[in-house]
Design a protein around this motif. Structure first.
Motif, PDB file in Angstrom:
ATOM      1  N   VAL A   1       0.881  -1.170   0.000  1.00  0.00           N
ATOM      2  CA  VAL A   1       0.000   0.000   0.000  1.00  0.00           C
ATOM      3  C   VAL A   1       0.911   1.210   0.000  1.00  0.00           C
ATOM      4  O   VAL A   1       1.782   1.345   0.860  1.00  0.00           O
ATOM      5  CB  VAL A   1      -0.927   0.033   1.235  1.00  0.00           C
ATOM      6  N   ASP A   2       0.732   2.086  -0.965  1.00  0.00           N
ATOM      7  CA  ASP A   2       1.599   3.258  -1.087  1.00  0.00           C
ATOM      8  C   ASP A   2       1.034   4.486  -0.392  1.00  0.00           C
ATOM      9  O   ASP A   2       1.790   5.313   0.121  1.00  0.00           O
ATOM     10  CB  ASP A   2       1.824   3.596  -2.566  1.00  0.00           C
ATOM     11  N   VAL A   3      -0.288   4.606  -0.394  1.00  0.00           N
ATOM     12  CA  VAL A   3      -0.928   5.807   0.153  1.00  0.00           C
ATOM     13  C   VAL A   3      -2.165   5.407   0.955  1.00  0.00           C
ATOM     14  O   VAL A   3      -3.003   4.633   0.480  1.00  0.00           O
ATOM     15  CB  VAL A   3      -1.360   6.780  -0.972  1.00  0.00           C
ATOM     16  N   LEU A   4      -2.262   5.948   2.164  1.00  0.00           N
ATOM     17  CA  LEU A   4      -3.465   5.813   2.979  1.00  0.00           C
ATOM     18  C   LEU A   4      -4.012   7.197   3.271  1.00  0.00           C
ATOM     19  O   LEU A   4      -3.281   8.048   3.805  1.00  0.00           O
ATOM     20  CB  LEU A   4      -3.162   5.100   4.299  1.00  0.00           C
ATOM     21  N   VAL A   5      -5.274   7.429   2.932  1.00  0.00           N
ATOM     22  CA  VAL A   5      -5.936   8.688   3.277  1.00  0.00           C
ATOM     23  C   VAL A   5      -7.026   8.386   4.300  1.00  0.00           C
ATOM     24  O   VAL A   5      -8.035   7.750   3.989  1.00  0.00           O
ATOM     25  CB  VAL A   5      -6.552   9.378   2.046  1.00  0.00           C
ATOM     26  N   ASN A   6      -6.791   8.820   5.531  1.00  0.00           N
ATOM     27  CA  ASN A   6      -7.759   8.658   6.616  1.00  0.00           C
ATOM     28  C   ASN A   6      -8.755   9.816   6.554  1.00  0.00           C
ATOM     29  O   ASN A   6      -8.531  10.879   7.140  1.00  0.00           O
ATOM     30  CB  ASN A   6      -7.041   8.662   7.967  1.00  0.00           C
ATOM     31  N   ASN A   7      -9.842   9.604   5.827  1.00  0.00           N
ATOM     32  CA  ASN A   7     -10.810  10.680   5.620  1.00  0.00           C
ATOM     33  C   ASN A   7     -12.140  10.436   6.319  1.00  0.00           C
ATOM     34  O   ASN A   7     -12.906  11.368   6.537  1.00  0.00           O
ATOM     35  CB  ASN A   7     -11.051  10.866   4.116  1.00  0.00           C
ATOM     36  N   ALA A   8     -12.437   9.198   6.695  1.00  0.00           N
ATOM     37  CA  ALA A   8     -13.724   8.894   7.323  1.00  0.00           C
ATOM     38  C   ALA A   8     -13.907   9.711   8.599  1.00  0.00           C
ATOM     39  O   ALA A   8     -12.986   9.819   9.420  1.00  0.00           O
ATOM     40  CB  ALA A   8     -13.814   7.404   7.639  1.00  0.00           C
ATOM     41  N   GLY A   9     -15.087  10.279   8.753  1.00  0.00           N
ATOM     42  CA  GLY A   9     -15.342  11.075   9.947  1.00  0.00           C
ATOM     43  C   GLY A   9     -16.823  11.367  10.126  1.00  0.00           C
ATOM     44  O   GLY A   9     -17.592  11.330   9.166  1.00  0.00           O
ATOM     45  N   VAL A  10     -17.208  11.665  11.362  1.00  0.00           N
ATOM     46  CA  VAL A  10     -18.592  12.015  11.681  1.00  0.00           C
ATOM     47  C   VAL A  10     -18.599  13.219  12.618  1.00  0.00           C
ATOM     48  O   VAL A  10     -17.578  13.547  13.243  1.00  0.00           O
ATOM     49  CB  VAL A  10     -19.347  10.848  12.351  1.00  0.00           C
ATOM     50  N   THR A  11     -19.733  13.874  12.697  1.00  0.00           N
ATOM     51  CA  THR A  11     -19.922  14.966  13.652  1.00  0.00           C
ATOM     52  C   THR A  11     -21.171  14.703  14.473  1.00  0.00           C
ATOM     53  O   THR A  11     -22.146  14.125  13.971  1.00  0.00           O
ATOM     54  CB  THR A  11     -20.075  16.331  12.957  1.00  0.00           C
ATOM     55  N   ARG A  12     -21.143  15.105  15.717  1.00  0.00           N
ATOM     56  CA  ARG A  12     -22.308  15.096  16.603  1.00  0.00           C
ATOM     57  C   ARG A  12     -22.170  16.337  17.477  1.00  0.00           C
ATOM     58  O   ARG A  12     -21.779  16.273  18.637  1.00  0.00           O
ATOM     59  CB  ARG A  12     -22.348  13.826  17.472  1.00  0.00           C
ATOM     60  N   ASP A  13     -22.477  17.491  16.907  1.00  0.00           N
ATOM     61  CA  ASP A  13     -22.202  18.768  17.567  1.00  0.00           C
ATOM     62  C   ASP A  13     -23.226  19.107  18.644  1.00  0.00           C
ATOM     63  O   ASP A  13     -24.420  18.846  18.483  1.00  0.00           O
ATOM     64  CB  ASP A  13     -22.182  19.903  16.541  1.00  0.00           C
ATOM     65  N   ASN A  14     -22.715  19.702  19.713  1.00  0.00           N
ATOM     66  CA  ASN A  14     -23.583  20.237  20.765  1.00  0.00           C
ATOM     67  C   ASN A  14     -22.718  20.949  21.793  1.00  0.00           C
ATOM     68  O   ASN A  14     -21.517  20.654  21.913  1.00  0.00           O
ATOM     69  CB  ASN A  14     -24.400  19.141  21.448  1.00  0.00           C
TER      70      ASN A  14
END
Length: 244
Positions: A79-92
């Motif tokens: 694996v040459d490149v890993l992009v950690n992009n997964a994300g969520v928000t739960r604002d308060n």
């Protein structure tokens, strides 16, 4: 820029992640694994793209991650490149934020990044080459009202990245770790905001506009490529001057 590279992008179903996948494929990557917990119509959308492989993946599921990496290793050996992009928000606000809202954001945005990187970094180190790029945020560097959980994760990934930059290269491996910190970006997460809120965001940004997913993909592609081969442990802010 990414000729013959094997890449993994999490949170790839929409917005910034989708644009990154498309950009990587256009830049000549041998294979881009587009991973998301909800793949929707991704397989149909990318059916004509021979160098994009859609995979359903929950970054909180360590066994599923291991299975994916074993498959990629068997097929490509690296694996040459890993992009950690997964994300969520739960604002308060803090007095209204539930423990559940705290936990899910920490699990996905922080532990999920750890899970993916822990599974892939050893393979990169073994191959003496690799780039790990993690999506942070200006909220992780400068905070924001009502985002205690989100800020904690986005600041946390910056801290982990700095440590990884030192750790991965400690025996001479050319494995790099960097973050990208977007400002106000036009994505599916912001499309439902009122015009008043959007104008406020634009007015706070010196370049007087919202950023686009392409703006972010440009920075991520640079950090994934050999053009950034002497850059590690850094946080690239792509925010139109919002935080100076």
């Amino acid at each position: 820029m990414l000729s013959n590279k094997i890449c993994i992008v999490t949170g790839a179903a929409q917005g910034i992640g989708k644009t990154i996948v498309e950009r990587f494929a256009k830049e000549g990557a041998a294979c881009v694994y587009a991973c998301d917990v909800n793949i929707g119509d991704m397989e149909e959308s990318y059916s004509k793209d021979k160098n994009i492989a859609v995979r359903q993946l929950n970054v909180c599921d360590r066994q599923a991650i291991q299975t994916l990496i074993e498959t990629i290793t068997q097929e490509h050996g690296r694996v040459d490149v890993l992009v950690n992009n997964a994300g969520v928000t739960r604002d308060n606000l803090i007095d209204r934020m539930t423990e559940e809202d705290w936990d899910i954001v920490l699990d996905v945005n922080l532990k999920g990044v750890f899970n993916m990187t822990q599974a892939i970094a050893p393979l990169m180190i073994e191959n003496n080459s690799g780039s790990v790029i993690t999506m942070s945020s200006v909220v992780g560097t400068d905070g924001n009202i009502g985002q205690s959980n989100y800020a904690a994760t986005k600041g946390g990934v910056i801290a982990m990245t700095k440590g990884w930059a030192k750790e991965f290269a400690r025996k001479g491996a050319q494995v790099r770790a960097n973050c990208v910190a977007p400002g106000f970006i036009e994505t599916p997460m912001t499309k439902d905001l009122s015009e008043k809120v959007l104008e406020h965001m634009k007015n706070k940004t010196p370049l007087a506009r919202m950023g686009t997913s392409t703006d972010i993909a440009n920075g991520v592609t640079f950090l994934a490529s050999e053009q950034s081969s002497f850059i590690t442990g850094q946080t690239l802010k792509i925010d139109g001057g919002l935080v100076i």
